[in-house]
Design an enzyme around this catalytic site. Structure first.
Site, PDB file in Angstrom:
ATOM      1  N   LYS A 224       0.830  -1.203   0.000  1.00  0.00           N
ATOM      2  CA  LYS A 224       0.000   0.000   0.000  1.00  0.00           C
ATOM      3  C   LYS A 224       0.868   1.258   0.000  1.00  0.00           C
ATOM      4  O   LYS A 224       0.630   2.193  -0.779  1.00  0.00           O
ATOM      5  CB  LYS A 224      -0.930  -0.002   1.207  1.00  0.00           C
ATOM      6  CG  LYS A 224      -1.946   1.127   1.218  1.00  0.00           C
ATOM      7  CD  LYS A 224      -2.888   1.022   2.412  1.00  0.00           C
ATOM      8  CE  LYS A 224      -3.704  -0.248   2.368  1.00  0.00           C
ATOM      9  NZ  LYS A 224      -4.653  -0.371   3.502  1.00  0.00           N
TER      10      LYS A 224
ATOM     11  N   GLY B  18      -8.247  -6.903   4.631  1.00  0.00           N
ATOM     12  CA  GLY B  18      -9.103  -7.096   5.798  1.00  0.00           C
ATOM     13  C   GLY B  18      -8.482  -7.898   6.923  1.00  0.00           C
ATOM     14  O   GLY B  18      -9.118  -8.113   7.958  1.00  0.00           O
TER      15      GLY B  18
ATOM     16  N   ARG C 296      -3.677  -1.172  -6.087  1.00  0.00           N
ATOM     17  CA  ARG C 296      -2.833  -2.371  -6.039  1.00  0.00           C
ATOM     18  C   ARG C 296      -3.204  -3.227  -7.236  1.00  0.00           C
ATOM     19  O   ARG C 296      -4.278  -3.083  -7.809  1.00  0.00           O
ATOM     20  CB  ARG C 296      -3.036  -3.148  -4.737  1.00  0.00           C
ATOM     21  CG  ARG C 296      -4.463  -3.613  -4.523  1.00  0.00           C
ATOM     22  CD  ARG C 296      -4.655  -4.156  -3.119  1.00  0.00           C
ATOM     23  NE  ARG C 296      -6.063  -4.436  -2.854  1.00  0.00           N
ATOM     24  CZ  ARG C 296      -6.595  -4.504  -1.637  1.00  0.00           C
ATOM     25  NH1 ARG C 296      -5.844  -4.299  -0.585  1.00  0.00           N
ATOM     26  NH2 ARG C 296      -7.879  -4.765  -1.471  1.00  0.00           N
TER      27      ARG C 296
ATOM     28  N   HIS D 278      -3.830 -42.552   1.419  1.00  0.00           N
ATOM     29  CA  HIS D 278      -4.090 -43.414   0.268  1.00  0.00           C
ATOM     30  C   HIS D 278      -5.216 -42.850  -0.581  1.00  0.00           C
ATOM     31  O   HIS D 278      -5.130 -42.747  -1.811  1.00  0.00           O
ATOM     32  CB  HIS D 278      -4.434 -44.835   0.743  1.00  0.00           C
ATOM     33  CG  HIS D 278      -4.828 -45.762  -0.367  1.00  0.00           C
ATOM     34  ND1 HIS D 278      -6.136 -45.904  -0.778  1.00  0.00           N
ATOM     35  CD2 HIS D 278      -4.094 -46.560  -1.169  1.00  0.00           C
ATOM     36  CE1 HIS D 278      -6.191 -46.770  -1.782  1.00  0.00           C
ATOM     37  NE2 HIS D 278      -4.963 -47.176  -2.033  1.00  0.00           N
TER      38      HIS D 278
ATOM     39  N   CYS E  35       9.083 -38.743  -9.814  1.00  0.00           N
ATOM     40  CA  CYS E  35       7.772 -39.363 -10.051  1.00  0.00           C
ATOM     41  C   CYS E  35       6.911 -39.387  -8.791  1.00  0.00           C
ATOM     42  O   CYS E  35       5.883 -40.062  -8.756  1.00  0.00           O
ATOM     43  CB  CYS E  35       7.928 -40.772 -10.603  1.00  0.00           C
ATOM     44  SG  CYS E  35       8.820 -41.911  -9.530  1.00  0.00           S
TER      45      CYS E  35
ATOM     46  N   TYR F 102      12.904 -34.141 -16.255  1.00  0.00           N
ATOM     47  CA  TYR F 102      11.446 -34.196 -16.363  1.00  0.00           C
ATOM     48  C   TYR F 102      10.818 -34.362 -14.991  1.00  0.00           C
ATOM     49  O   TYR F 102      11.474 -34.771 -14.031  1.00  0.00           O
ATOM     50  CB  TYR F 102      10.997 -35.331 -17.295  1.00  0.00           C
ATOM     51  CG  TYR F 102      11.262 -36.725 -16.760  1.00  0.00           C
ATOM     52  CD1 TYR F 102      10.342 -37.360 -15.921  1.00  0.00           C
ATOM     53  CD2 TYR F 102      12.425 -37.405 -17.081  1.00  0.00           C
ATOM     54  CE1 TYR F 102      10.585 -38.630 -15.420  1.00  0.00           C
ATOM     55  CE2 TYR F 102      12.680 -38.676 -16.590  1.00  0.00           C
ATOM     56  CZ  TYR F 102      11.758 -39.281 -15.759  1.00  0.00           C
ATOM     57  OH  TYR F 102      11.995 -40.542 -15.257  1.00  0.00           O
TER      58      TYR F 102
END
Length: 897
Positions: A22, A100, A335, A451, A848, A868
């Protein structure tokens, strides 16, 4: 010497870390020449010093006094002087917007004497007492700790006494009476008087804003938005301008574009004869911003001009707060505005088209989290009532179905065309068929990596876990929450994005974005949102360095992943192929007493598993498919130990002969029982001590490769060995794998060359990666197990046990199972990458675990130099987008908070 206070004429938006968002933007607007009420900012450094020591930093009071003097001289008025007093607002302003969440105090400087001077100088007695009433109420609750409900109750009583529908219908006498009532309430509640000295009001207000940084709602908001706790807030002290001076005054909020859809236009709210807090508090109904054009055409035209200026300057959607004081427009704040995911993509695309930002900057303005929200159907929130229960939002989306309480019933009803929700205390691998059949999964236990959560995310199923308010009664085929009993067959709605459960069928809103990703016609785009998403994906794919693969165990999942843009399969889990009807064959293998019986069972499993691999390789033809050899302990494929014992005891009690098969199974379960099976006989260890198991799986893979090659395909299978601790384990398994591959090549006359690699999922493997790389042709980090073993956590137990407490206490900023722990697990990843590639240059490395689809983790894996990431099919677009964002120059990165 440390400088703690900056005038609005100093600084700009690039100083948000010091001045807060701000304060930095107020300085920027001041520098741009916009009509900003004068003021100054107390820095975040001052806040951090205060929070560290609990006392006001040395020199702060002197600096505030010096800047106040400058402000008073410019205004020609002093703070709180008896006639025509200068009044100030004190507002928080953190680096990242926290609307807020912290405190604001208006009208600082008023007292019993100056309120009379304000009434005289303004010519409006009611306005003066209304301003004083606001100050006493805000100061009493924010600074002095009085429950705000005390003041609200007093206001309600006065309105009822006067028959006033709102505060506008109270006159000056009513408001003066309220001020006295409020002051008496403060004295009663705190034992001290409301302070009359303006300097004391200002000092205490500034410190109260500092303290609000650690307020409960601020801390909760920061946890949710992943905002660090150590940033602190700035405080903005600004000359008051008054929207409550009469009908020619007012306050409002404006957006340069619709924050819900991104559409251009005039959006916002306005409230006549009101201060800014009234607009956001909702104490009176606002009118659309367009109405200001009728009430004050000149101010409205100026506002629209400033809106265009700000959007062009910030090159983004701007959120603006303003006040009109007797016809004059003042800009109180701007903003970069918060927006929905839909608006984020739409605005980014439009700003690129308008040449305000580059395509890379457009990509930086969107996020994977936003894309995930757009991919899943959602409930029409305006049409749903109060939630039955809340839990952990484990897998996003919205689903409706009849509650069922076991897997078999879910399968039966789904086969009959009924949509169902599988409700369990927690799920096990046995529940997989029911999870596949269900529209959603709801559990009373577990967390985001239980799970149920992991499997549901992998399948793109909606899931809410850990709904502790729910008591699941599987025997009674019902669940109970509060005084409500939900019987089997009752329709419920599950919101996996918000973690909420509703009674009945809540209406759904379809996802056009998901339809786009699911179609095979990749070139077709519909207008609007889908086009914006498609453009962002195209940009991401063009700049990203990380490949994106999928975790997929079936041909259907593989085909879906490919449609979603996966460049291969990074994890094909073979254990899922041993469930269902094949469980009996696995049981026979486990119970085998001779080599012949074991070989017979393995021979029966071989063609079934081969066919699985054929289908997956066909779906991913020409792309790599990394197949993990059997990982879990064998006892997971046997019936539950307690269940078997109960069945045998029941038969004995009834005088019937016990099942010989059950007795044999119980004997096997007891023989194989482990106190901590996840650290026991599983993964590579199982392959080394269970004769024929590795050979059967490798032969199935090799024969599937042969089948696909003979059919004219281009199969690219890779074999991955799980849970390696030492290079010797990998060397022994590799020798067996290479022998089987050679045998199949020789017997079929078709060359079979499958790279052999390993998962790095144990700390020892990461720390000895250089030696392991001598035997591994690729690495894949299994970050789920690596996180468990590094932290010493059992993810099935700890989330429900203490993770919420750890998050509350700030030990975790986010669950390490959700986002990679960079300092610990991430350090092991970096060590393994460096040492692995030092030993084997060009070593291919991926990940993975569940982290492969987490946006923040994708950025880490990019920085760590992985080739990857692999994730569930439904997270592939998210990973693609974030991999592109991770490749952008740091200056283009956009903080979505």
């Amino acid at each position: 010497m440390v400088r703690y206070v900056y005038d609005f004429t100093v600084g700009g938006r690039d100083m948000a870390g010091l001045l807060g968002g701000k304060g930095a933007n107020l300085a920027e607007m001041t520098r741009m020449g916009l009509p900003v009420p004068p003021g100054f900012t107390v820095t975040t450094e001052a806040c951090r010093a205060f929070l560290t020591t609990g006392t006001e930093p040395d020199g702060l009071a002197r600096e505030i006094s010096e800047h106040l003097t400058v402000l008073e001289q410019a205004a020609g008025r002093r703070l709180g002087q008896p006639d025509d007093p200068l009044l100030l607002s004190v507002r928080s302003g953190a680096r990242f917007s926290m609307p807020g969440m912290m405190e604001t105090i208006l009208d600082i400087g008023l007292g019993d004497d100056s309120v009379l001077g304000l009434a005289k100088s303004s010519g409006n007695e009611r306005f003066a007492w209304d301003s004083y009433r606001r100050l006493v109420q805000m100061f009493g609750s924010t600074v002095m700790g009085v429950d705000s409900a005390v003041f609200e109750q007093a206001m309600t009583q006065v309105k009822e006494l006067r028959g006033a529908p709102d505060d506008l219908h109270l006159d000056a006498g009513d408001l003066a009476q309220l001020v006295e009532t409020y002051k008496n309430l403060i004295k009663y509640e705190t034992g001290e008087d409301f302070p009359q000295l303006p300097a004391e009001q200002l000092r205490r207000a500034v410190l109260a804003v500092f303290e609000s940084w650690n307020g409960e709602r601020a801390r909760l908001y920061r946890r949710r938005e992943h905002i660090p706790d150590d940033l602190g807030t700035a405080v903005n002290v600004q000359t008051m301008v008054f929207g409550n001076l009469g009908p020619d005054s007012g306050s409002g909020v404006a957006f340069t574009r619709d924050p819900a859809t991104g559409a251009r236009g005039v959006y916002g709210d306005y409230l006549s004869n009101a201060q800014g807090e009234d607009v956001v508090a909702g104490i009176r109904n606002t009118v659309p911003l367009d109405e200001l054009g009728r009430l004050n055409p000149e101010a409205f035209a100026q506002l629209r001009d400033h809106m265009r200026t700000l959007e062009s300057h910030y090159r983004d959607l701007c959120d603006i707060e303003f006040t009109v004081e007797r016809g004059k427009l003042w800009m109180l704040q701007t903003r970069v505005g918060k927006r929905t995911a839909e608006a984020a993509f739409a605005i980014a695309a439009e700003l690129v088209d308008e040449d305000l930002i580059t395509p890379d900057e457009g990509l930086a303005r969107v996020s994977g989290d936003g894309l995930a929200r757009l991919m899943f159907p959602r409930f029409d929130t305006a049409a749903v009532g109060e939630a039955l229960a809340h839990g952990i939002p484990a897998s996003p989306g919205a689903a409706v179905g009849a509650a069922v309480f076991d897997s078999a019933e879910a399968v039966r009803r789904a086969a009959a065309g009924e949509k169902v929700v599988l409700v369990r205390q927690e799920t096990t691998p046995d529940d997989l068929p029911g999870m596949v059949a269900a529209q959603a999964v709801l559990t009373s236990r577990g967390g985001k990596t239980s799970h149920a959560a992991v499997v549901a995310r992998g399948m793109g199923k909606v899931c809410v876990c850990g709904a502790e308010e729910i008591t699941v009664d599987p025997q009674g085929r019902r669940f109970i929450v509060g005084g409500t009993v939900v019987e089997e067959g009752t329709v419920i709605s599950v919101d996996g994005s918000e973690g909420a459960v509703y009674a009945g069928a809540a209406p759904l809103v379809d996802s056009a974005v998901m339809r786009y990703f699911e179609t095979d016609e990749r070139g077709e785009r519909s207008a609007g949102l889908v086009d914006a998403v498609a453009r962002a994906m195209q940009q991401a794919d063009g700049v990203r360095k990380l490949g994106v693969r999928a975790n997929a165990d079936t041909p259907e999942d593989a085909a879906r992943a490919r449609r979603f843009g996966a460049e291969g399969i990074g994890l094909c889990r073979t254990e899922h192929m041993f469930l269902g009807d094949r469980r009996q064959l696995v049981e026979a293998m486990i119970l085998a007493r001779t080599d012949t019986e074991r070989e017979r069972s393995l021979a029966a499993l071989l063609p079934l598993q081969r066919q699985d691999f054929v289908g997956i390789l066909e779906a991913m033809d020409g792309l790599p498919v990394t197949i993990r050899l059997l990982d879990p302990p064998l006892h997971e494929f046997l019936p539950d130990r307690t269940e078997l014992a109960v069945r045998l005891a029941a038969a004995e009690a009834q005088g019937t002969p016990p099942s010989a098969h059950d007795a044999e199974l119980l004997d096997a379960v007891n023989r194989m029982h482990e106190e901590n099976p996840m650290l026991g006989l599983r993964g590579v260890r199982l392959g080394l001590v269970a004769p024929g198991l590795v050979a059967m799986q490798v032969r199935a893979i090799a024969e599937a490769v042969v089948d696909r090659k003979r059919a004219g395909g281009d199969p690219r299978a890779e074999i991955m060995v799980p849970l390696i601790d030492t290079v010797e384990e990998l060397r022994l398994v590799r020798e067996e794998v290479e022998q089987v591959l050679a045998e199949v090549s020789k017997s079929t006359g078709v060359p079979v060359d499958c790279p052999i690699g390993t998962m790095i999922e144990l700390p020892r493997a990461a720390l000895t990666a250089g030696r392991i790389a001598e035997e591994a042709q690729f690495f894949s980090f299994g970050t789920n197990d690596l996180t468990q073993t590094t932290w010493g956590f059992s993810r099935d137990d700890v989330e429900a046990a203490f993770f919420s407490a750890y998050l509350d206490k700030g030990i975790f900023k986010v669950s390490p199972f959700e986002t990679i722990d960079r300092d610990g697990v991430g350090r092991l990843v970096e060590i393994a990458v460096a040492e692995g590639r030092a030993a084997r240059p060009g070593l291919k490395i991926g990940v993975c675990g569940e982290h492969g689809g987490d946006p923040d983790s994708v950025h880490f894996f990019h920085a760590a130099g992985l080739d990857y990431v692999s994730c569930s099919p439904f997270r592939v677009p998210v990973a693609r987008l974030e991999a592109g964002r991770a490749a952008l120059p740091e200056t283009k990165a956009s903080d979505s908070r």
